[in-house]
Design an enzyme around this catalytic site. Structure first.
Site, PDB file in Angstrom:
ATOM      1  N   ARG A  61       0.761  -1.118  -0.074  1.00 14.57           N
ATOM      2  CA  ARG A  61      -0.211  -0.035  -0.022  1.00 14.57           C
ATOM      3  C   ARG A  61       0.969   1.306  -0.028  1.00 14.57           C
ATOM      4  O   ARG A  61       1.708   1.437   1.138  1.00 14.57           O
ATOM      5  CB  ARG A  61      -0.945  -0.060   1.328  1.00 14.57           C
ATOM      6  CG  ARG A  61      -1.857   0.984   1.484  1.00 14.57           C
ATOM      7  CD  ARG A  61      -2.690   1.532   0.375  1.00 14.57           C
ATOM      8  NE  ARG A  61      -3.824   2.245   0.547  1.00 14.57           N
ATOM      9  CZ  ARG A  61      -3.476   3.811   0.548  1.00 14.57           C
ATOM     10  NH1 ARG A  61      -2.516   4.118   0.143  1.00 14.57           N
ATOM     11  NH2 ARG A  61      -4.625   4.418   0.693  1.00 14.57           N
ATOM     12  N   ASP A  66      -3.348   8.783  -1.269  1.00 11.32           N
ATOM     13  CA  ASP A  66      -4.857   7.908  -1.566  1.00 11.32           C
ATOM     14  C   ASP A  66      -5.380   8.374  -2.872  1.00 11.32           C
ATOM     15  O   ASP A  66      -5.484   9.157  -3.305  1.00 11.32           O
ATOM     16  CB  ASP A  66      -5.775   8.195  -0.470  1.00 11.32           C
ATOM     17  CG  ASP A  66      -7.153   7.368  -0.469  1.00 11.32           C
ATOM     18  OD1 ASP A  66      -6.794   6.262  -0.538  1.00 11.32           O
ATOM     19  OD2 ASP A  66      -8.074   7.978  -0.392  1.00 11.32           O
ATOM     20  N   THR A  67      -5.321   6.949  -3.850  1.00 18.29           N
ATOM     21  CA  THR A  67      -5.981   7.591  -5.034  1.00 18.29           C
ATOM     22  C   THR A  67      -7.624   7.069  -5.046  1.00 18.29           C
ATOM     23  O   THR A  67      -7.968   6.282  -4.079  1.00 18.29           O
ATOM     24  CB  THR A  67      -5.396   6.593  -5.979  1.00 18.29           C
ATOM     25  OG1 THR A  67      -5.595   5.252  -5.618  1.00 18.29           O
ATOM     26  CG2 THR A  67      -3.875   6.776  -6.154  1.00 18.29           C
ATOM     27  N   GLU A  69     -11.246   5.708  -5.753  1.00 19.26           N
ATOM     28  CA  GLU A  69     -11.700   4.025  -5.650  1.00 19.26           C
ATOM     29  C   GLU A  69     -11.938   3.768  -7.185  1.00 19.26           C
ATOM     30  O   GLU A  69     -12.496   4.617  -7.799  1.00 19.26           O
ATOM     31  CB  GLU A  69     -12.553   3.750  -4.688  1.00 19.26           C
ATOM     32  CG  GLU A  69     -12.171   3.815  -3.225  1.00 19.26           C
ATOM     33  CD  GLU A  69     -11.357   2.800  -2.672  1.00 19.26           C
ATOM     34  OE1 GLU A  69     -11.161   1.810  -3.437  1.00 19.26           O
ATOM     35  OE2 GLU A  69     -10.566   3.421  -1.880  1.00 19.26           O
TER      36      GLU A  69
END
Length: 291
Positions: A61, A66-67, A69
């Site tokens: 991870r 944070d990409t 979803e």
């Protein structure tokens, strides 16, 4: 009879010890390490993929980001989720192998390995996703080492209206501030070309630096102090690089202690590379901004 029982017991203990060693060795070999190239084995989404570690696959991870979803369990994909996943897959396929670097906490609650991911061409996958506007900064303590740099990259992507920032309506993930120590009275200066860091105690009390950490933020390298006391008005210098000393040396300023960081090329001389100093409670005690 007792003799045979003793022999049997010894054989059982020896067998158990050998099995224990074997298990320990096997477990160690299956844990991803830094400064090792691993084959990319599978793709999950924009910020998650798998590598082959020994005979097993380990889920990675990406740290600090944070990409959006992708489509999962009948949930519609978020804007730019498929683009982020496709971009990550493309770079990983081109690289074939990756090298990992870590922060303080190695695993998340899903037992995924948290890592900064270096590609074969030297690019950092985490940073490229931010530059393309395909990810937002996500800082979760205690993993805060690259917070400043990554937030700068996010701001640049915003300014360029890249990717998900194109609409001007997206907001950053709420900031998670680094816990700062109370006024420590420590001053820090870095001579990057000379690879020399000087920390001065401006207080009237000694400061115990044992287990404190000096961090090269962009270089993602950490020096941990052994038991050393910094006296009132005293200085300590940490020397790294190819021309580092081989032992203690007398410094120009009387009362300066010198420590050797056995690593080359710690400081980035071509881009901003702030230095941060954390105490033994992981609180930010001093920073050099590199402006």
């Amino acid at each position: 009879m007792i003799k045979y029982l003793r022999i049997a017991l010894l054989l059982v203990l020896a067998s158990a010890a050998m099995m224990g060693c074997s298990l320990t060795s096997g477990q160690t070999s299956q844990v991803a390490k830094s400064n090792t190239w691993y084959e990319v084995a599978d793709y999950v989404d924009g910020d998650t993929f798998k590598v082959k570690v020994g005979d097993e696959m380990e889920t990675i991870r990406l740290l600090y980001i944070d990409t959006p979803e992708i489509n999962k369990s009948n949930t519609p994909a978020e804007p730019y989720g498929p683009e982020a996943a496709a971009y990550t897959r493309k770079l990983l396929q081109e690289s074939g192998e990756v090298r990992l670097a870590f922060d303080k906490e190695l695993k998340d609650r899903y037992e995924r390995t948290l890592a900064i991911v270096e590609l074969k061409d030297g690019q950092i996958l985490n940073e490229q996703l931010l530059r393309q506007g395909l990810a937002k900064v996500l800082i979760i303590e205690p993993n805060v080492k690259m917070e400043n740099i990554y937030k700068q990259l996010e701001q640049e992507a915003k300014g360029n209206k890249a990717g998900l920032w194109n609409s001007g309506k997206e907001a950053s993930i709420p900031e998670v501030h680094v816990k700062k120590a109370t006024d420590t009275g420590l001053l820090m200066e870095v001579d990057k070309p000379a690879e020399l860091v000087t920390i001065a105690n401006t207080t009237s009390s000694p400061i115990d630096l044992e287990d404190w950490k000096l961090v090269s933020v962009r270089g993602n390298q950490t020096y941990t102090f052994d038991a050393i006391e910094l006296p009132p008005g005293g200085k300590v210098t940490v020397k790294s690089g190819k021309n580092k000393a081989t032992g203690n040396e007398a410094m120009p300023d009387e009362g300066t202690q010198m420590l050797i960081w056995e690593v080359d090329n710690v400081w980035n001389n071509y881009e901003e590379d702030p230095a941060e100093l954390y105490n033994d409670k992981n609180e930010l005690a001093a920073i050099w901004e590199d402006k």
